[in-house]
Design a protein around this motif. Structure first.
Motif, PDB file in Angstrom:
ATOM      1  N   TYR A   1      -0.557   7.874   7.924  1.00 13.31           N
ATOM      2  CA  TYR A   1       0.768   8.154   8.472  1.00 13.31           C
ATOM      3  C   TYR A   1       1.148   9.615   8.257  1.00 13.31           C
ATOM      4  O   TYR A   1       1.792  10.230   9.113  1.00 13.31           O
ATOM      5  CB  TYR A   1       1.811   7.242   7.838  1.00 13.31           C
TER       6      TYR A   1
ATOM      7  N   GLU B   1       9.330   8.445  12.750  1.00 13.69           N
ATOM      8  CA  GLU B   1       8.832   7.075  12.586  1.00 13.69           C
ATOM      9  C   GLU B   1       7.617   7.043  11.660  1.00 13.69           C
ATOM     10  O   GLU B   1       7.478   6.131  10.832  1.00 13.69           O
ATOM     11  CB  GLU B   1       8.482   6.487  13.948  1.00 13.69           C
ATOM     12  N   TYR B   2       6.729   8.034  11.805  1.00 17.28           N
ATOM     13  CA  TYR B   2       5.561   8.099  10.921  1.00 17.28           C
ATOM     14  C   TYR B   2       6.001   8.323   9.477  1.00 17.28           C
ATOM     15  O   TYR B   2       5.439   7.724   8.548  1.00 17.28           O
ATOM     16  CB  TYR B   2       4.617   9.220  11.360  1.00 17.28           C
TER      17      TYR B   2
ATOM     18  N   ASP C   1       8.847   7.442   8.138  1.00 14.49           N
ATOM     19  CA  ASP C   1       9.461   6.201   7.652  1.00 14.49           C
ATOM     20  C   ASP C   1       8.397   5.153   7.316  1.00 14.49           C
ATOM     21  O   ASP C   1       8.535   4.407   6.335  1.00 14.49           O
ATOM     22  CB  ASP C   1      10.426   5.646   8.698  1.00 14.49           C
ATOM     23  N   LYS C   2       7.324   5.098   8.106  1.00 11.61           N
ATOM     24  CA  LYS C   2       6.244   4.146   7.822  1.00 11.61           C
ATOM     25  C   LYS C   2       5.494   4.548   6.552  1.00 11.61           C
ATOM     26  O   LYS C   2       5.066   3.677   5.780  1.00 11.61           O
ATOM     27  CB  LYS C   2       5.291   4.060   9.014  1.00 11.61           C
TER      28      LYS C   2
ATOM     29  N   THR D   1       5.347   2.250   3.201  1.00 14.16           N
ATOM     30  CA  THR D   1       4.032   1.884   2.675  1.00 14.16           C
ATOM     31  C   THR D   1       3.985   2.011   1.159  1.00 14.16           C
ATOM     32  O   THR D   1       3.506   1.105   0.462  1.00 14.16           O
ATOM     33  CB  THR D   1       2.935   2.768   3.299  1.00 14.16           C
TER      34      THR D   1
ATOM     35  N   SER E   1       0.967  -4.419   5.250  1.00 12.37           N
ATOM     36  CA  SER E   1       1.255  -3.535   6.385  1.00 12.37           C
ATOM     37  C   SER E   1       2.307  -4.159   7.296  1.00 12.37           C
ATOM     38  O   SER E   1       3.119  -3.455   7.902  1.00 12.37           O
ATOM     39  CB  SER E   1      -0.026  -3.233   7.164  1.00 12.37           C
TER      40      SER E   1
ATOM     41  N   ASP F   1       5.742  -2.147   8.083  1.00 11.41           N
ATOM     42  CA  ASP F   1       6.162  -1.787   9.445  1.00 11.41           C
ATOM     43  C   ASP F   1       7.545  -2.353   9.763  1.00 11.41           C
ATOM     44  O   ASP F   1       8.366  -1.694  10.413  1.00 11.41           O
ATOM     45  CB  ASP F   1       5.145  -2.303  10.461  1.00 11.41           C
TER      46      ASP F   1
ATOM     47  N   ALA G   1      10.139  -0.313   7.764  1.00 11.73           N
ATOM     48  CA  ALA G   1      10.240   1.084   8.169  1.00 11.73           C
ATOM     49  C   ALA G   1      11.338   1.311   9.208  1.00 11.73           C
ATOM     50  O   ALA G   1      11.907   2.406   9.286  1.00 11.73           O
ATOM     51  CB  ALA G   1       8.900   1.573   8.711  1.00 11.73           C
TER      52      ALA G   1
END
Length: 281
Positions: A128, A144-145, A147-148, A152, A181, A185, A188
């Motif tokens: 990410y 978004e990346y 936040d992911k 995680t 995961s 997701d 996130a």
């Protein structure tokens, strides 16, 4: 912290004053470092912002700082403000905090040396961050990346019932629920509302921790000016590595490898490389 000296007053009343000023985020306690980070990374780098940062990292009294804004002290003020440029050019490399609270839930960070981070979690988080750092993509996608990535590695504790039922002999001290995961997701989506300063602090620390892990296991660093790491290549290389380890069976099947500590896996890979180098030589 370092000492600075300042001469203020007219010729007859000039007096040399000594003050302490921070030289990095590492010099500051947690709450203060977060306050400085929030100013430096979420506001325009204006004179007002620089003065606010200076006021937080130096023990100079408010009255003296106000006096420095007078025209005759402008040069002195600029030299002093240059002393806090590190707030913009560096980041929080030390472990920022063990947890933070968001919408009533306490989210725990991994341990400082990533000893309890699984291989699956490590690969997912770094993937990410690679996606976040790519030139392509809109700011919305990058957010978004990020936040992911946060979802995680920052996870709540398991339920009380699960904590009471866990095997105390095998418990490794990780307060976080097991990595999923699917849950990451799903979670996130709400993480966009987390304070940006918290995200930046965790991102900066995690990158430092990853570099330390790479150094520990002699992983080659990218050369200056080299092309940035490509997301597809990163994921593909790790998939091949995990499948190869699963075929060997030392750590078990694919899922077992992904649940193993990243330190165990990297340490094993380093040992294999060393043995192969001895054979080649």
């Amino acid at each position: 912290m370092k000492k600075i000296w300042l001469l203020l007053g007219d010729e007859e009343t000039k007096e040399k004053k000594e003050y302490l000023i921070a030289e990095s985020y590492a010099d500051l306690p947690e709450k203060l470092s977060m306050a400085v980070l929030r100013l430096a990374y979420t506001r325009e780098k204006s004179l007002i912002t620089r003065m606010a940062v200076f006021g937080l990292v130096c023990d100079m009294p408010r009255e003296t700082r106000a006096l420095l804004c007078e025209p005759e002290y402008r040069d002195s003020l600029e030299r002093l403000l240059d002393q806090v440029d590190w707030a913009w050019s560096t980041g929080i490399e030390k472990f920022p905090f063990p947890h933070f609270r968001f919408k009533g839930t306490k989210y725990w960070l991994p341990d400082e040396q990533l000893q309890r981070v699984t291989t699956g979690e490590f690969v997912t988080a770094v993937a990410y961050l690679v996606a976040f750092s790519q030139d392509a993509g809109s700011n919305t996608q990058k957010g978004e990346y990020l936040d992911k990535f946060m979802a995680t590695i920052c996870r709540p504790q398991p339920s009380l019932a699960k904590r009471l039922m866990r095997d105390v002999v095998r418990f490794n001290g990780d307060e976080r629920e097991a990595f999923s995961s699917y849950l990451a997701d799903k979670r996130a989506v709400t993480f966009s509302a987390i304070d940006l300063a918290i995200k930046i602090a965790i991102l900066q620390w995690f990158l430092t921790a990853v570099r330390q892990v790479e150094t520990l296991y002699n992983m080659p660093a990218g050369e200056a000016g080299a092309a940035p790491l490509h997301l597809g290549s990163f994921v593909r290389d790790w998939e091949l590595t995990v499948h190869s380890l699963a075929r060997e069976g030392n750590f078990g099947n694919y899922d077992a490898v992904m649940e193993r500590s990243i330190h165990d896996v990297l340490g094993y890979l380093e040992l294999k490389k060393s043995e192969q180098d001895e054979v080649d030589n």
